[in-house]
Design a protein around this motif. Sequence first.
Motif, PDB file in Angstrom:
ATOM      1  N   PRO A   2       2.869  18.252   4.577  1.00  5.85           N
ATOM      2  CA  PRO A   2       2.888  18.646   3.169  1.00  5.85           C
ATOM      3  C   PRO A   2       3.846  17.770   2.365  1.00  5.85           C
ATOM      4  O   PRO A   2       4.805  17.229   2.904  1.00  5.85           O
ATOM      5  CB  PRO A   2       3.412  20.089   3.197  1.00  5.85           C
ATOM      6  CG  PRO A   2       3.279  20.540   4.607  1.00  5.85           C
ATOM      7  CD  PRO A   2       3.330  19.316   5.461  1.00  5.85           C
ATOM      8  N   GLY A   3       3.570  17.617   1.081  1.00  8.19           N
ATOM      9  CA  GLY A   3       4.509  16.959   0.181  1.00  8.19           C
ATOM     10  C   GLY A   3       4.066  15.604  -0.304  1.00  8.19           C
ATOM     11  O   GLY A   3       2.881  15.260  -0.284  1.00  8.19           O
ATOM     12  N   ARG A   4       5.051  14.819  -0.773  1.00  4.25           N
ATOM     13  CA  ARG A   4       4.825  13.479  -1.295  1.00  4.25           C
ATOM     14  C   ARG A   4       5.934  12.576  -0.769  1.00  4.25           C
ATOM     15  O   ARG A   4       7.050  13.023  -0.549  1.00  4.25           O
ATOM     16  CB  ARG A   4       4.840  13.477  -2.824  1.00  4.25           C
ATOM     17  CG  ARG A   4       3.756  14.372  -3.418  1.00  4.25           C
ATOM     18  CD  ARG A   4       3.557  14.141  -4.895  1.00  4.25           C
ATOM     19  NE  ARG A   4       2.805  12.945  -5.232  1.00  4.25           N
ATOM     20  CZ  ARG A   4       1.491  12.777  -5.070  1.00  4.25           C
ATOM     21  NH1 ARG A   4       0.769  13.742  -4.544  1.00  4.25           N
ATOM     22  NH2 ARG A   4       0.894  11.668  -5.443  1.00  4.25           N
ATOM     23  N   ASP A   5       5.617  11.291  -0.585  1.00  5.14           N
ATOM     24  CA  ASP A   5       6.603  10.280  -0.221  1.00  5.14           C
ATOM     25  C   ASP A   5       6.622   9.238  -1.327  1.00  5.14           C
ATOM     26  O   ASP A   5       5.612   8.998  -1.994  1.00  5.14           O
ATOM     27  CB  ASP A   5       6.240   9.575   1.085  1.00  5.14           C
ATOM     28  CG  ASP A   5       6.634  10.349   2.326  1.00  5.14           C
ATOM     29  OD1 ASP A   5       7.227  11.426   2.200  1.00  5.14           O
ATOM     30  OD2 ASP A   5       6.327   9.869   3.438  1.00  5.14           O
ATOM     31  N   SER A  57       0.460  11.252  -1.762  1.00  7.52           N
ATOM     32  CA  SER A  57       0.426  12.571  -1.138  1.00  7.52           C
ATOM     33  C   SER A  57       0.449  12.387   0.368  1.00  7.52           C
ATOM     34  O   SER A  57      -0.331  11.606   0.919  1.00  7.52           O
ATOM     35  CB  SER A  57      -0.846  13.320  -1.533  1.00  7.52           C
ATOM     36  OG  SER A  57      -1.005  14.465  -0.705  1.00  7.52           O
ATOM     37  N   THR A  58       1.329  13.115   1.024  1.00 12.39           N
ATOM     38  CA  THR A  58       1.433  12.993   2.469  1.00 12.39           C
ATOM     39  C   THR A  58       0.420  13.886   3.182  1.00 12.39           C
ATOM     40  O   THR A  58       0.414  13.941   4.408  1.00 12.39           O
ATOM     41  CB  THR A  58       2.865  13.308   2.926  1.00 12.39           C
ATOM     42  OG1 THR A  58       3.231  14.585   2.416  1.00 12.39           O
ATOM     43  CG2 THR A  58       3.828  12.249   2.437  1.00 12.39           C
ATOM     44  N   MET A  59      -0.444  14.537   2.418  1.00 15.07           N
ATOM     45  CA  MET A  59      -1.557  15.262   3.017  1.00 15.07           C
ATOM     46  C   MET A  59      -2.684  14.289   3.366  1.00 15.07           C
ATOM     47  O   MET A  59      -3.621  14.640   4.059  1.00 15.07           O
ATOM     48  CB  MET A  59      -2.063  16.358   2.065  1.00 15.07           C
ATOM     49  CG  MET A  59      -1.077  17.512   1.924  1.00 15.07           C
ATOM     50  SD  MET A  59      -0.654  18.304   3.492  1.00 15.07           S
ATOM     51  CE  MET A  59      -2.190  19.135   3.866  1.00 15.07           C
ATOM     52  N   VAL A  60      -2.574  13.045   2.888  1.00  9.61           N
ATOM     53  CA  VAL A  60      -3.498  11.984   3.278  1.00  9.61           C
ATOM     54  C   VAL A  60      -2.918  11.361   4.548  1.00  9.61           C
ATOM     55  O   VAL A  60      -1.729  11.013   4.582  1.00  9.61           O
ATOM     56  CB  VAL A  60      -3.619  10.909   2.169  1.00  9.61           C
ATOM     57  CG1 VAL A  60      -4.513   9.762   2.631  1.00  9.61           C
ATOM     58  CG2 VAL A  60      -4.118  11.517   0.873  1.00  9.61           C
ATOM     59  N   PRO A  61      -3.720  11.226   5.620  1.00  9.84           N
ATOM     60  CA  PRO A  61      -3.202  10.619   6.848  1.00  9.84           C
ATOM     61  C   PRO A  61      -2.581   9.249   6.546  1.00  9.84           C
ATOM     62  O   PRO A  61      -3.186   8.439   5.842  1.00  9.84           O
ATOM     63  CB  PRO A  61      -4.441  10.490   7.736  1.00  9.84           C
ATOM     64  CG  PRO A  61      -5.377  11.546   7.226  1.00  9.84           C
ATOM     65  CD  PRO A  61      -5.132  11.603   5.744  1.00  9.84           C
ATOM     66  N   HIS A  62      -1.364   9.007   7.082  1.00 12.74           N
ATOM     67  CA  HIS A  62      -0.674   7.774   6.738  1.00 12.74           C
ATOM     68  C   HIS A  62       0.237   7.290   7.859  1.00 12.74           C
ATOM     69  O   HIS A  62       0.645   8.057   8.717  1.00 12.74           O
ATOM     70  CB  HIS A  62       0.149   7.956   5.451  1.00 12.74           C
ATOM     71  CG  HIS A  62       1.231   8.984   5.583  1.00 12.74           C
ATOM     72  ND1 HIS A  62       0.997  10.338   5.529  1.00 12.74           N
ATOM     73  CD2 HIS A  62       2.573   8.847   5.763  1.00 12.74           C
ATOM     74  CE1 HIS A  62       2.135  10.996   5.666  1.00 12.74           C
ATOM     75  NE2 HIS A  62       3.114  10.120   5.824  1.00 12.74           N
TER      76      HIS A  62
END
Length: 191
Positions: free
Chosen positions: A126-129, A158-163
């Motif tokens: 969850p969240g943002r980087d 958005s860290t809900m996108v696989p990264h």
Amino acid sequence: MTQDSELDALVRMRIRGMRAALGWSLDDLAERCHLSPSTLSRLETGHRRIGLDQLTAIARALGTTLDRLVESADDADVVIRPHHDEVRGTTTWTLSREAGAHGLTVAKIRITRPVRRGTEELRVHPGRDWFTVLSGTVVLLLGERTIRVEAGQAAEFSTMVPHAFGCDGGPAEVIGIFDPDGRRTHLRPGE
């Protein structure tokens, strides 16, 4: 000099320094903390012991907390030591000791490991980087996209996108801002 007397001297120096930084005379501070100027002078110079009730009133008048006036002056509070993670190919300096607004943490990261699509486990949380590249080039794998972020550029996602991320063509250094979930994922507990 004992530890107690060192702390006592530090507190006195902080009171005098904060008063001077505010441009206040002894009379100005004395009026605000309901002490006589002569008492305050003796407290600042060490000719009188500081009582807890006096210290509380002085802290309040200076617009600070009792904790801030008496906190340790240990070098551990000043020097930020790097944490090396050989497996991940990173060296991290956590620049904010306490979480800021909304639990955000600031860190400098040196990335020495390249990232390759198909060989990396893309993570989701969850969240943002947010990060800005200080030197080198960072490759950000974001979902199906491969994004190159060069020195002087920044990325936010958005860290809900696989990264996953790594360096390209040599080491890269970034300053990153992480929310509590990003801190746990990218900086690892205890860093």
